[in-house]
Design a protein around this motif. Structure first.
Motif, short mmCIF file in Angstrom:
data_model
loop_
_atom_site.label_atom_id
_atom_site.label_comp_id
_atom_site.label_asym_id
_atom_site.label_seq_id
_atom_site.Cartn_x
_atom_site.Cartn_y
_atom_site.Cartn_z
N SER A 85 -38.37 9.61 -52.91
CA SER A 85 -39.00 10.28 -51.48
C SER A 85 -39.93 9.48 -51.07
CB SER A 85 -39.09 11.35 -51.10
OG SER A 85 -39.89 12.25 -51.78
N HIS A 86 -40.60 9.49 -49.79
CA HIS A 86 -41.34 9.55 -49.11
C HIS A 86 -41.66 10.36 -48.63
CE1 HIS A 86 -43.07 6.43 -45.90
NE2 HIS A 86 -43.19 7.29 -44.88
N ALA A 88 -40.96 13.99 -47.29
CA ALA A 88 -39.49 14.35 -47.29
C ALA A 88 -39.04 15.43 -47.24
CB ALA A 88 -38.73 13.23 -47.05
N LYS A 141 -39.79 16.88 -51.17
CA LYS A 141 -39.74 16.38 -52.91
C LYS A 141 -40.71 17.49 -53.30
CE LYS A 141 -42.29 13.97 -55.22
NZ LYS A 141 -43.84 13.86 -55.72
N SER A 161 -42.15 28.65 -48.82
CA SER A 161 -42.62 27.27 -47.72
C SER A 161 -43.87 27.11 -48.60
CB SER A 161 -42.93 26.77 -46.71
OG SER A 161 -43.10 27.95 -45.75
N LEU A 164 -36.41 23.73 -47.61
CA LEU A 164 -37.04 24.78 -47.22
C LEU A 164 -36.58 26.11 -47.15
CD1 LEU A 164 -40.11 25.56 -45.26
CD2 LEU A 164 -39.65 25.39 -43.52
P1 G4P Z 1 -42.96 16.13 -49.79
O1 G4P Z 1 -43.11 16.51 -51.23
O2 G4P Z 1 -41.93 15.20 -50.17
O3 G4P Z 1 -44.36 15.23 -49.07
O4 G4P Z 1 -42.92 17.14 -49.06
P2 G4P Z 1 -42.72 18.32 -48.86
O5 G4P Z 1 -42.03 19.24 -49.77
O6 G4P Z 1 -43.94 18.66 -49.65
O7 G4P Z 1 -42.52 18.87 -47.79
C1 G4P Z 1 -44.12 18.01 -46.06
C2 G4P Z 1 -43.28 19.14 -45.25
O8 G4P Z 1 -41.94 19.39 -44.98
C3 G4P Z 1 -43.69 20.68 -45.59
O9 G4P Z 1 -44.10 21.22 -44.27
C4 G4P Z 1 -42.68 21.38 -45.60
O10 G4P Z 1 -42.12 23.13 -45.51
C5 G4P Z 1 -41.59 21.20 -44.72
N1 G4P Z 1 -40.13 21.02 -45.56
C6 G4P Z 1 -39.57 20.32 -46.04
N2 G4P Z 1 -38.40 20.97 -46.65
C7 G4P Z 1 -37.92 21.57 -45.34
C8 G4P Z 1 -36.43 21.63 -44.84
O11 G4P Z 1 -35.61 22.22 -45.33
N3 G4P Z 1 -36.65 21.87 -43.14
C9 G4P Z 1 -37.93 22.18 -42.74
N4 G4P Z 1 -37.81 22.40 -41.55
N5 G4P Z 1 -38.91 21.84 -43.18
C10 G4P Z 1 -39.31 21.22 -44.61
P3 G4P Z 1 -45.70 21.73 -44.43
O12 G4P Z 1 -46.88 20.89 -44.72
O13 G4P Z 1 -46.09 23.02 -44.19
O14 G4P Z 1 -45.89 21.53 -42.51
P4 G4P Z 1 -46.75 20.71 -41.76
O15 G4P Z 1 -46.21 19.68 -42.20
O16 G4P Z 1 -44.54 21.08 -40.95
O17 G4P Z 1 -47.25 21.26 -41.19
#
Ligand code: G4P
Length: 548
Positions: free
Chosen positions: A35-36, A39, A41, A60, A276
């Motif tokens: 993934s980018h 996204a 992952k 989360s 999430l």
């Molecule tokens: P990555 O490993 O691909 O880089 O992504 P990661 O899972 O770390 O998710 C990146 C951000 O997107 C996270 O936010 C995560 O909570 C959010 N996220 C992941 N899946 C979903 C989803 O299904 N729905 C929504 N709404 N958000 C999702 P974060 O880093 O905790 O906070 P922030 O970057 O939003 O401040």
């Protein structure tokens, strides 16, 4: 009388032993998530672990905004959850399957290793942010999966937020990545109106309640589409009529599901959900396990090695130096391709021509190491490497002589000219930089016909420049100066008999050679690549170098 009896007994015992090994192999699924960054992952991986029972509490991963880009994504899960995950592979059990997820570091850790890891996977899960579509890093990783022809499963994430038009998302995947799509489920609304998904195979509506956030029990309400009243009640009039139209459109327009095409990497099954809020994840995991294949056979020259028909064999896909400061060691990561690994037995390192016991075979944890006694085709093991292994090497049963096809060299995207500051230290400098290149952390090139002795370094991720500087200073006592070069595209010349001197390129093109004297071209932009191809009929260029 006794002889036939013992022969039968031995026959039965060998049969049972082989059946056990084969059962173990066929329940394995080894895949990478591509993934980018951002996204989802990490979040999706965490939810998989939740279903596998490897962690108990979902939700989360918090506080990532500050710490996130510093370390591997999985280490974040580890820190947050207090669980041990390997830094190269996560293994967990689900529904009778033994699942290995390979880490494909993103963010700053993105390097050639990220690509090499894909060589060890049997399939890939591509996570796409529904509001962003296909992004740069996904495109790059997809290309490598495409080159291998492994099955790719798409999870379109973040449907709980406003998303791009669903049909347009599919169109984008098809056009940008050149793979046909087949939605296995279909989202009902998005953002605040995200109601759930329609399961096209089972023809039922699976609704979603956001009170299920982070729990394992979500996705319980499953209504057959034929039960119109209940569907209406669950998703409302407007959604129902949109869904009916969309189902009709899909049934008429989208590619038919064809498992053979999926297995050949020509068709990607598409799933929608929200990692999430934990919606659509378990449906996806179940279908994925059903559709993905058992460990794949591998090519070794003219032979195809089937995982269940051969004794132990594995190849090295990654070497990591000084993984843990307290250990100061080198670890070679191997993907087992066939049979069973038994730590008590000797193996042959084919390229080194030596029979040996693998030293400290282990699953590498971030802060601890679990020594392994046995592992099976599909699994990844890390072994202590006293400096004998190279990327692509084969180890196998001492009686065999398997040589797996090598791992290609992937195109670096950042280039710098490198000089040692103290000219008296040329010898250490050349030794250090050559060794680091042999480990596969960087690629080095030489000027072509300029008479200059300078070395050009190419890396996939810019962090590797810092790693190079740090390691040359600390391990070889050589200080260096890096001068960034503007090139972004490198191409190996694959057309036979091409004379490098005769290639006429654009003014920004640079001719160089790699360590094996292979000719290469550097370009500032992709337009120049196209122009050079146009100006030199018969010239064939490749983004992948020959196997190492
Ligand atoms: P990555 O490993 O691909 O880089 O992504 P990661 O899972 O770390 O998710 C990146 C951000 O997107 C996270 O936010 C995560 O909570 C959010 N996220 C992941 N899946 C979903 C989803 O299904 N729905 C929504 N709404 N958000 C999702 P974060 O880093 O905790 O906070 P922030 O970057 O939003 O401040």
């Amino acid at each position: 009388m006794a002889e036939p009896f013992f022969s039968l007994l031995i026959y039965v015992c060998v049969g049972v032993f082989m059946a056990n090994i084969n059962d173990e192999i066929s329940r394995r699924r080894t895949f990478a998530i591509i993934s980018h960054p951002d996204a989802g992952k990490t979040t999706l991986t965490e939810k998989f672990l939740l279903y596998g029972g490897a962690i108990n509490l979902a939700g989360s991963v918090k506080g990532k905004a500050t710490a996130r880009h510093a370390v591997s994504d999985w280490m974040e899960i580890e820190k947050e959850r207090g669980i041990s995950v390997t830094s190269s592979v996560l293994q967990f059990e689900y529904d009778g399957y033994c699942i290995n997820i390979l880490d494909t570091p993103g963010h700053q850790d993105f390097s050639e290793d990220t690509y090499r890891t894909l060589m060890a996977a049997d399939s890939a899960v591509m996570v796409i942010d529904a509001s962003k579509g296909v992004e740069a890093q996904t495109r790059k990783l997809f290309k490598v999966c495409g080159m291998r022809g492994i099955p790719i499963f798409t999870f379109i994430n973040k449907l709980d937020r406003e998303a791009n038009d669903t049909f347009e998302l599919l169109d984008e995947i098809e056009k940008e990545l050149g793979i046909a799509t087949c939605p296995v489920n279909w989202p009902i609304g998005c953002g605040k109106n995200f109601k759930g998904v329609y399961d096209r195979q089972k023809q039922c509506v699976v609704t979603y309640s956001d009170t299920q956030k982070g729990t394992k029990e979500g996705e319980t309400s499953v209504i057959p589409i034929t039960d119109a009243d209940k569907v209406l009640e669950a998703i409302g009039d407007e959604r129902k009529s949109v869904l009916d139209d969309e189902i009709e459109l899909l049934d008429g327009a989208s590619a038919e599901f064809d498992l053979d095409k999926v297995r050949q990497g020509k068709l990607t099954p598409v799933f929608f959900g929200s990692a999430l809020t934990n919606f659509g994840v378990e449906i996806f995991l179940k279908y994925f396990l059903e559709m993905s294949s058992t460990p794949l056979s591998r090519k070794a020259g003219d032979c195809i090695i089937e995982p269940t028909e051969h004794d132990f064999s594995a190849f090295v896909f990654k070497i990591q130096a000084n993984m843990n400061k307290a250990h100061r060691d080198r670890v070679a990561f191997m993907r087992i391709c066939s049979g069973k690994f038994d730590a008590a037995k000797e193996v042959k390192h084919v390229q080194g021509g030596k029979v040996m016991r693998l030293s400290q075979p282990q699953q590498i944890m971030a802060d601890s190491r679990k020594i392994l006694d046995e592992a099976y085709a599909g699994d990844i093991i890390g072994v202590f490497d006293p400096g004998i292994f190279s990327i692509g090497d084969t180890v196998c049963s001492p009686k065999d002589n398997i040589v797996y096809d090598g791992i290609p060299t992937f195109a670096p995207e950042h280039f710098a000219r490198v000089r040692q500051i103290d000219t008296m230290k040329r010898k250490q400098f050349v030794k250090g930089i050559t060794q680091i290149a042999q480990e596969g952390a960087i690629q080095i090139f030489q000027e072509y016909n300029t008479g200059l002795e300078e070395i050009i370094v190419g890396v996939v991720g810019v962090l590797q420049f810092d790693v190079l500087k740090y390691r040359l200073e600390n391990e070889y006592n050589v200080e260096i100066k890096l001068e960034n070069l503007p090139y972004e595209h490198i191409r190996w010349i694959v057309s036979e008999g091409t004379d490098l001197d005769k290639i006429s390129g654009t003014s920004d093109m640079k001719k160089i050679k790699d360590l094996k004297d292979n000719p290469l071209l550097l370009f500032v932009n992709s337009w120049s690549v196209g122009m050079t191809l146009e100006r030199n009929p018969g010239l064939e260029l490749s983004e992948f170098g020959s196997a190492q």
